[in-house]
Design a protein around this motif. Structure first.
Motif, mmCIF file in Angstrom:
data_model
loop_
_atom_site.group_PDB
_atom_site.id
_atom_site.type_symbol
_atom_site.label_atom_id
_atom_site.label_comp_id
_atom_site.label_asym_id
_atom_site.label_seq_id
_atom_site.Cartn_x
_atom_site.Cartn_y
_atom_site.Cartn_z
ATOM 1 N N LYS A 1 12.976 -34.349 15.363
ATOM 2 C CA LYS A 1 12.595 -34.707 13.991
ATOM 3 C C LYS A 1 11.103 -34.439 13.773
ATOM 4 O O LYS A 1 10.700 -33.938 12.714
ATOM 5 N N GLU B 1 18.775 -28.644 21.089
ATOM 6 C CA GLU B 1 20.124 -29.214 20.989
ATOM 7 C C GLU B 1 20.140 -30.434 20.077
ATOM 8 O O GLU B 1 21.047 -30.605 19.268
ATOM 9 N N ALA B 2 19.129 -31.288 20.216
ATOM 10 C CA ALA B 2 19.102 -32.515 19.415
ATOM 11 C C ALA B 2 18.925 -32.214 17.934
ATOM 12 O O ALA B 2 19.323 -33.012 17.082
ATOM 13 N N GLY C 1 21.678 -32.842 15.365
ATOM 14 C CA GLY C 1 22.057 -34.190 14.946
ATOM 15 C C GLY C 1 21.311 -34.625 13.693
ATOM 16 O O GLY C 1 21.535 -35.721 13.186
ATOM 17 N N LEU C 2 20.410 -33.764 13.195
ATOM 18 C CA LEU C 2 19.609 -34.069 12.003
ATOM 19 C C LEU C 2 20.088 -33.242 10.818
ATOM 20 O O LEU C 2 20.823 -32.281 10.976
ATOM 21 N N ILE D 1 17.675 -40.557 22.671
ATOM 22 C CA ILE D 1 16.892 -40.818 21.462
ATOM 23 C C ILE D 1 15.533 -40.140 21.509
ATOM 24 O O ILE D 1 14.965 -39.800 20.481
ATOM 25 N N ILE E 1 15.811 -36.703 20.119
ATOM 26 C CA ILE E 1 16.049 -36.688 18.677
ATOM 27 C C ILE E 1 14.754 -36.950 17.911
ATOM 28 O O ILE E 1 14.468 -36.278 16.921
ATOM 29 N N ILE E 2 13.932 -37.886 18.363
ATOM 30 C CA ILE E 2 12.663 -38.092 17.650
ATOM 31 C C ILE E 2 11.758 -36.873 17.840
ATOM 32 O O ILE E 2 11.037 -36.475 16.919
#
Lengths: 299, 299, 299, 299, 299, 299
Positions: free
Chosen positions: B286, B57-58, B61-62, B279, B282-283
């Motif tokens: 990434k 899901e995150a 956002g990238l 966060i 998200i990291i």
């Protein structure tokens, strides 16, 4: 379960776990750890009363061994006394109880390590220790100067914590490590008195080593206001101040202090409810592990 | 929607989104990504079973483009297989399923990229890959040594993850990048065997480059325990350890690894519920994007 | 601090507070309370391992006096043994330890009160008690039937909790109070066996009184899966099911049960991390206070 | 993965799980479910865009069987189309897309079930269905009247949702079930038009049954604004209004509606980020399960 | 922005929004609303200092019109004075300031409505009003008796709130509506004095109407401790007590009180940080809206 | 309380506190601060509408004095106008209102400082200021390039913020400080136009000083998208991007900018609900304090 040392009461009933590796009876212990769950004067966001039990619980997520200080809690005899029993509301009676408890510990050859609770409790410990060690030096890790004479009508507010410590510190020798917030007046006084230990290129340990050098062997009380750390690694505190320090900075400070004589310490202002992730409690527990190791060293 | 590759079942019904830019059918794919939502042995704070879907899901956002590796996911053919279907409870059957699934992927010329789940799943993947690549080297990014033989009565606990990987690694060649927590015994063994890749002035990539140099061309399995990162950038993990690394450190490690031959990888121990801000996911997403790009490079 | 009763180990070191008003030594106690922090088979949202310590901590927000049962914890002698020491992972060894611990307590004339942890632990306690009380009756407060033979490849999943209890219950006498979720097959079996205690106009105690009447004097084991409560009063549980019950409903059930002979009880499936407000822990603590009072009554 | 039905695009790539038991291809399906992740006009607390995927994920915490409606999702053929692809910002283009998508579904003999997103999307669905069923009746479960002509300069704000539905409803037949909040003007209009279905002793189904009786056989569109529920069972919505309804109330309404002909429905205003416990998503998923069963009944 | 009424200071600078529909200057106002952000003696979970601003902010999620009381805030002239400026720490100076501020308001023909803050502040308001209305009757909505003489060494703890009110209440006439928690001693005193207003079949308004009947026309001070509500609708309070009341119960109490003469009121113990969903603040704001309407009625 | 400056309306009723030290009337003010609570086009996680009031509230946790810039807010005359009144939904009318409001401020000799809200609002301010300062230079602190022509069917999405600013910037002079995320096309354009201000060894201020040197004296508009900061210090933003900057980096940039002429600024994309700890709001408030000091300097 109550634990009474002459004048004051400690209790574990309502408090959380004991700190990883701690003893619960006094035999052969050199260090006595206790919590002071008080946050009555906090002006911005309260909750530090939950700090001591959060530190204890978080300690179980760590190892007993520290590869940097090359020490192991399993080889250190320290006593966890639980929570000092205190009334909520005004700070004065709490500070008195902290002073009494500290004196009792010293009488029993236990170096005190206090888990706060808000910063105003430090002056009780300093008052007691300075009676025994008149040349006591105070080292403050903090974001804020805490030198106000009064705050919101209260002389014992956490914003006055260091002012009150100075009142009871005969040497008036204080090192404020890389303070980054205060009023214009506070910074003027700090400058005038040379109290500030600057950080050299973001690294606060270099100058601390230099200024402490002439004082080797003198007794030191270390007060760690956890908001000294950057808000990103310590979101769980009432007045976080951007631009703080990281674990590596704390680590380098312990590398300096392990050559000095720490006779007492506190670690304050953890407000665990403000950090739902729990990382604040874990860094506080790891710092507490370091303080236990520093207090155990024979200097 | 089920996806069956001979012996094992994958499912997307209950799992979240697919990873940004992924395919759902096998044509021309070089990499196969799947999740293992298992957290049965986690000793401190569970929840890594939600890691794989949180990473997916995150990812939205990238961007698909990475300015550092100068690659774009839109130009990479990779398959997202969904979640491996596993029983909860004991780790052994899960590790077996991971081994089977990995072998199936290799048979189909897909390099495996596994999203955990807890670290104990790695040994399943290593066992399968080492069968195909007997000179396989293991690189571990982690806060903890994970070399215990047993933990809380369990030989396959996440605290034993690397011990179990060594059991099935013929080369016994492991590089532990800047491990910062372990028992006194673990650190003695690491030292004796020269397993630790030190960080030079806080920067763990310098020495990694040096120690990997003699092994250019050899197959590498990379296991990323996300608690290698500092708790401030990765609060969402079960046993955060202060003093970790930042994105720039990971970036410099990928700069080293892009010259080497990565044949498989996993990224484990994300526990998204512990980080309400998101966060951590998200990291992790990434970093997964970087791993996809590393696996896609022809070395 | 360890507490060893012949075969099994209990510990308070890592666990939180003791339950309000509890003793820590055995003298004159009638009830023994212990926690089982296990959540290895939970299929949806884990975290019940934190249930026992959350219940203990929340107990301090209550009074010791209950105006409805007109009893006071200060007049009840009960022992808080802390946490049963268990391995994480597979459920079978945990259930065995629960059985052993329960048998030890019975040997010492202590009625067991177990704080979960997930529901799968109940069968250990039932197995032990049914050995001593062959005509034992089981009363289940729960949202779910929990009668599956197997779930996700595991016969001891929390979704099989009552199936496993029936396996070790000689009387095969079970009363399922107002179960509201299950498969079509489960509801068929429940209907065929007359296991369901219906709620009459939303009030589950009326019919319970009626069906229990013929069994006055028989030993009862009460298992309280906290998801029996409505999700609004108990959000902190792994599989909340809308349409549940409120405190008044539980209160009326205790009014029925206080005329019966409760010989053991458990209260399971609190997952405190899922409820940041803490109200789930408080209702669980208040229900635990009621269970202590019921176990103390001489029927 | 994209799914295109003539004019509009649906996507599952970024969306979460599919609803428990759903199909992903059209064969033999009677119901088409899709999400509209739009919250552009929300005035108080945004976040309903995450509603559709939260409902899908939460559905896996439930059983497929409903003991009250005695139906099982495993016996219902329904299609989950994923998320309607929409632009964020102004509501008009989104409402147009909802209208188009609904018309496409009707063309394919699929009864539409829409997961919001904010309430403003309903008028798109009503406009499409009313074209096919000119005698369409609208039933609104809601806390708020939503009859404003304009709100904060926007005619398609969620506060105007029912006003816009009335604009496109030829029958002008609306039943507002137990509305409890509105302006003085809105309540005057409701009273004048007899739109309010009162709740009789807190129980809103009694009067609904009475007022619907004369309309048996007529096509009904049911719009469920989840803030109709009490904030305690549905904290995850943007404008919670104290004094709402519980699951038992919703259950009794479905008992009334199962005798009527529901031709389309929506369930809107879930804002899952506002409820960290997740109970709001679960009650929304259970209500969606009921709507699927109602839409499947042959009346 | 400061607002000074003779002796005391109020401030809006740091406080949040003004209450929906309020005036900021005194012309023609009948009611004066102010906040007392004090939580110095709270024993369990602090944070009520954030209550006043949370109530104001949440008010904007409501309408100004109340369909039950058929009143509209737009037709009521009331003044929002902001926050009373207070020192943190001990309660005595705060209670004195509340008394002064209340007296000032009465002098200016403003009925006081106070937003807490913790319950200990009530005695300041009661002391002032009872000077003007010697036959003042006190009505208490609360979960707890609050009749302790002292708590944790503090006579002005929130657990002593009603004891301190009785000290300054000449009539000693108090009605405690459906108190559900207290010590055995407190319940004995309540019973002896006939202070408890029982709830009849869960409905606390029936008996209140009966006991108030003989006192029609007498001045009433209403103190609303928000923990009177059930924890499910009011999770955001320091000591939630299961088994509380719902909005409909409060509504029926306002139906009784609207026939009586309310001369002042407070609403205390909202601790908004404990409820991340915000529903506690909204029900508190809606109750405040009702109190404003009650205070505005001419009886 | 409304505040009307010719064409546009500002309001404080629903908004939170005023910024620490601000004035509420225009006398002698040089700077006008206002909020734009708009988040209508946010594609990932909404909530920036709560940014302005969160910044104001958090400001009270700071001191008015900045030891680095050696300035004190108490010596700066700045006006806090509250929130610009806007419709939710489409961005175009909001951007127009921002343009109007900015022009009004300039007319009144007030330098504008805007608190967002999402980034799309910047083009309104730039359009107004560039009319008055045709040689205006734009400095962008941001994680993302924001140069898309359109995003999800919307030309005024926050992902197009800088593209829209360039449309109205006559000089087409933009400095993008250490952008770290974008599409391949965006990075090509940035490279071609030399827009990127690189960070030299992680330190973005070195090169900014160099590139700004030739432009001393020229008017600068500074737009601060808070996601420029690392997610660890700024978790409360909609699209956090790992690998960002820390307070020390921002501090060094203000050291550069204090030698230049800043004529307007905005600080956008704070989404406080995503960060339950509140550290994001505090760093945003501290950065706002710096911007106020920069705007006050006479260059």
């Amino acid at each position: 379960m109550k634990c009474k040392i002459s004048h004051v009461n400690f209790s574990f009933n309502q408090e959380g776990a004991i700190f990883m590796g701690a003893k619960r009876s006094n035999e052969d212990c050199k260090i006595g750890l206790f919590g002071v769950p008080f946050d009555g004067t906090t002006s911005f966001r309260p909750g530090t009363r939950f700090g001591p039990s959060a530190i204890r619980e978080a300690s179980y997520g760590l190892e007993t061994f520290c590869p940097q200080l090359e020490a192991d809690l399993e080889n250190i005899n320290f006593l966890d006394l639980g929570a000092l029993e205190i009334p909520h509301g005004a700070p004065e009676p709490v500070i008195s109880l902290v002073k009494e408890a500290t004196s009792d510990l010293i009488l029993r050859k236990l170096k005190p390590l206090i888990l706060g609770g808000e910063h105003s409790i430090s002056s009780g410990a300093v008052a007691s220790i300075a009676t025994n060690f008149p040349d006591l030096i105070l080292i403050q890790l903090d974001a804020h100067a805490d030198l106000r004479s009064e705050w919101q009508g209260n002389q014992h507010s956490h914003a006055c914590a260091m002012r009150r410590c100075l009142d009871v510190l005969p040497s008036r020798k204080i090192f404020q490590v890389a303070i980054r917030s205060g009023t214009a007046e506070e910074f003027q006084e700090i400058k005038k008195n040379n109290w500030l230990v600057n950080h050299h290129r973001g690294h606060p340990a270099f100058e601390l080593e230099k200024v402490l050098n002439p004082h080797k062997g003198k007794p030191i009380y270390l007060t760690v206001d956890l908001d000294w750390f950057d808000p990103s690694v310590m979101p769980g505190t009432g007045t976080p101040e951007p631009g703080g320090f990281f674990w590596e900075d704390f680590r380098s400070i312990t590398d300096v202090l392990k050559k000095h004589k720490i006779v007492g310490a506190d670690i304050v202002e953890l407000s665990p409810q403000l950090d739902s992730s729990g990382i604040s409690s874990i860094i506080a527990a790891k710092a507490t592990r370091s303080l236990l190791m520093l207090l155990n060293m024979e200097n």
